[in-house]
Write a protein that holds these residues in place. Structure first.
Motif, short mmCIF file in Angstrom:
data_model
loop_
_atom_site.label_atom_id
_atom_site.label_comp_id
_atom_site.label_asym_id
_atom_site.label_seq_id
_atom_site.Cartn_x
_atom_site.Cartn_y
_atom_site.Cartn_z
N ARG A 1 -6.72 -6.22 -3.15
CA ARG A 1 -7.84 -5.28 -3.11
C ARG A 1 -7.36 -3.87 -3.41
O ARG A 1 -6.33 -3.42 -2.92
CB ARG A 1 -8.51 -5.34 -1.74
N CYS B 1 -8.84 0.01 -3.22
CA CYS B 1 -9.91 0.86 -2.69
C CYS B 1 -9.52 2.33 -2.82
O CYS B 1 -8.33 2.67 -2.71
CB CYS B 1 -10.20 0.55 -1.22
N SER C 1 -15.84 4.20 0.47
CA SER C 1 -14.87 3.86 -0.56
C SER C 1 -15.51 3.05 -1.68
O SER C 1 -16.58 2.45 -1.51
CB SER C 1 -13.70 3.06 0.04
N CYS D 1 -14.34 -0.08 -4.09
CA CYS D 1 -13.29 -1.11 -4.03
C CYS D 1 -13.46 -2.13 -5.14
O CYS D 1 -14.57 -2.43 -5.59
CB CYS D 1 -13.32 -1.84 -2.69
#
Length: 409
Positions: A173, A175, A187, A189
């Protein structure tokens, strides 16, 4: 109480046989497998720390005689690059000093270069916010003052990729935010999912994938809107060979089991100009987003997209600048979330969307086992009743006929 098998209704047995056939046919369709491995910042010297927020994830999907290289980068605008080679020993080579300097073509290579069959990149360049006070859900119908300054993703500060890498689930991930008040508690992401075989994502929209693809889930979470009537749309760009054609095809289906109420798939494909030529690569999505981290039908937001347009220059991605040189061009489109009457972003302050990136022909949805059973029962039961009724009438008529001539007297 136990029942004798012989007492089971014929239409139930018929449905079970259809279910078994459909399950085997649909889920055994893609048996091709790849060996997937992950590498963070390939070739980087441990004594040379990266600038904050910069990372490069390499996903290697090894086939019997070819390799797919997926590279996710946070240098500049976030990008996912896909390189397909006809070698099972091809590798990624990075000149980190030149790579970090930005826009230095040739600082990232897939070698041997002669093995490269296809390469492309999907770049997320901007997140746009607009004030939809008239509830049109169409940024082209808002006044100029309603279109707010975009969030330039190339200027975002990204968190470290390393702690988010999960080898068990095959995900990582990325972000980040722009450091401004809107992203103080929120955020943007992107989560990549890599696959070694065909299957379907268990989370809505349940995209069907193959071993020749990877998935990106994109979301906005907790971003403070700059208006009481805010909606968002996303700007995407793809990079590919200049001789290839970029177009969006709409594929329709009557099966919505995996994505309720959605009956189509959008495919942004790259292929030679000849319409009969095979597709070399694609970006695929279902036209739906969700306003909650746990997708549900009540929180679905339909999506629309513009047509892809050629762009005069390559997108501001360090990954694109490092790999692509002359002979490549970019095209872009916008994806708008929500339609008139839908709740605004302020309602949940969450929005997610999912795309699939791969080579070759996009995976095609077929009827699910449930739909096959419903069709079998719906069509098979009346036919079975007619057949049994005909047999019953024939038997009854046969029994009613006299066995021999009986005289009157």
């Amino acid at each position: 109480m136990a029942s004798d098998v012989n007492t089971t209704p014929l239409h139930v047995l018929f449905s079970l046989l259809v279910l078994q056939f459909a399950t085997g046919f649909i889920f055994d369709g893609d048996k091709y497998k790849r060996q997937v491995s992950f590498e963070l910042n390939p070739g980087l010297n441990a004594s040379s720390p990266l600038p904050p927020g910069v990372g490069l994830l390499h996903v290697r999907a090894l086939g019997a005689s070819d390799t797919l290289h997926f590279l996710l980068s946070s240098l500049g605008a976030p990008a996912l690059m896909l390189v397909h080679t006809n070698s099972s020993s091809s590798s990624v080579k990075v000149d980190w000093r030149r790579f970090l300097s930005g826009n230095t073509s040739g600082s990232l290579q897939v070698v041997p270069e002669s093995s490269v069959q296809y390469s492309s990149a999907l770049v997320f360049t901007r997140v746009w916010e607009y004030e939809d006070s008239n509830d049109t859900a169409d940024p082209q119908r808002v006044p100029p003052s309603g279109l707010l300054p975009p969030y330039e993703l190339q200027k975002f500060t990204w968190r470290n990729l390393g702690p988010t890498l999960n080898l068990t689930t095959g995900t990582a991930r990325l972000c980040g935010g722009d450091g401004g008040p809107s992203f103080a508690n929120g955020s943007f992401c992107l989560q990549i999912s890599a696959f070694g075989s065909g299957g379907r994502d268990p989370v809505w929209p349940g995209l069907l994938h193959s071993a020749n693809s990877s998935q990106l889930r994109v979301w906005l979470d907790g971003v403070t809107p700059r208006s009481n009537f805010s909606r968002f749309f996303l700007e995407l760009q793809t990079v590919g060979r200049s001789e290839l054609q970029s177009r969006v095809d709409i594929v329709r289906s009557i099966d919505d089991e995996y994505t309720p109420s959605i009956f189509q798939v959008s495919q942004w494909v790259s292929s030679p100009p000849n319409v009969t030529s095979p597709v070399l690569g694609y970006t695929l999505w279902k036209p739906v987003a969700y306003r909650n981290a746990t997708p549900s039908l009540e929180l679905a937001a339909p999506c629309r997209h513009t047509g892809p347009l050629p762009l005069p220059r390559l997108p501001p991605s360090g990954l694109v600048g490092a790999y692509f040189g002359d002979g490549y061009q970019a095209s872009g489109l916008n994806v708008t979330f929500g339609i008139a009457g839908d709740p605004l972003y302020n309602a949940t302050k969450y929005l997610s969307w999912t795309v699939l990136v791969g080579v070759g022909s996009p995976p095609v949805d077929s009827f699910s086992p449930v739909v096959m059973v419903i069709m079998a029962v719906g069509l098979g039961t009346p036919m079975l009743l007619i057949l049994l009724g005909g047999v019953y009438i024939c038997v009854r008529k046969k029994r009613a006929e006299p066995l021999a001539y009986e005289p009157i007297n």
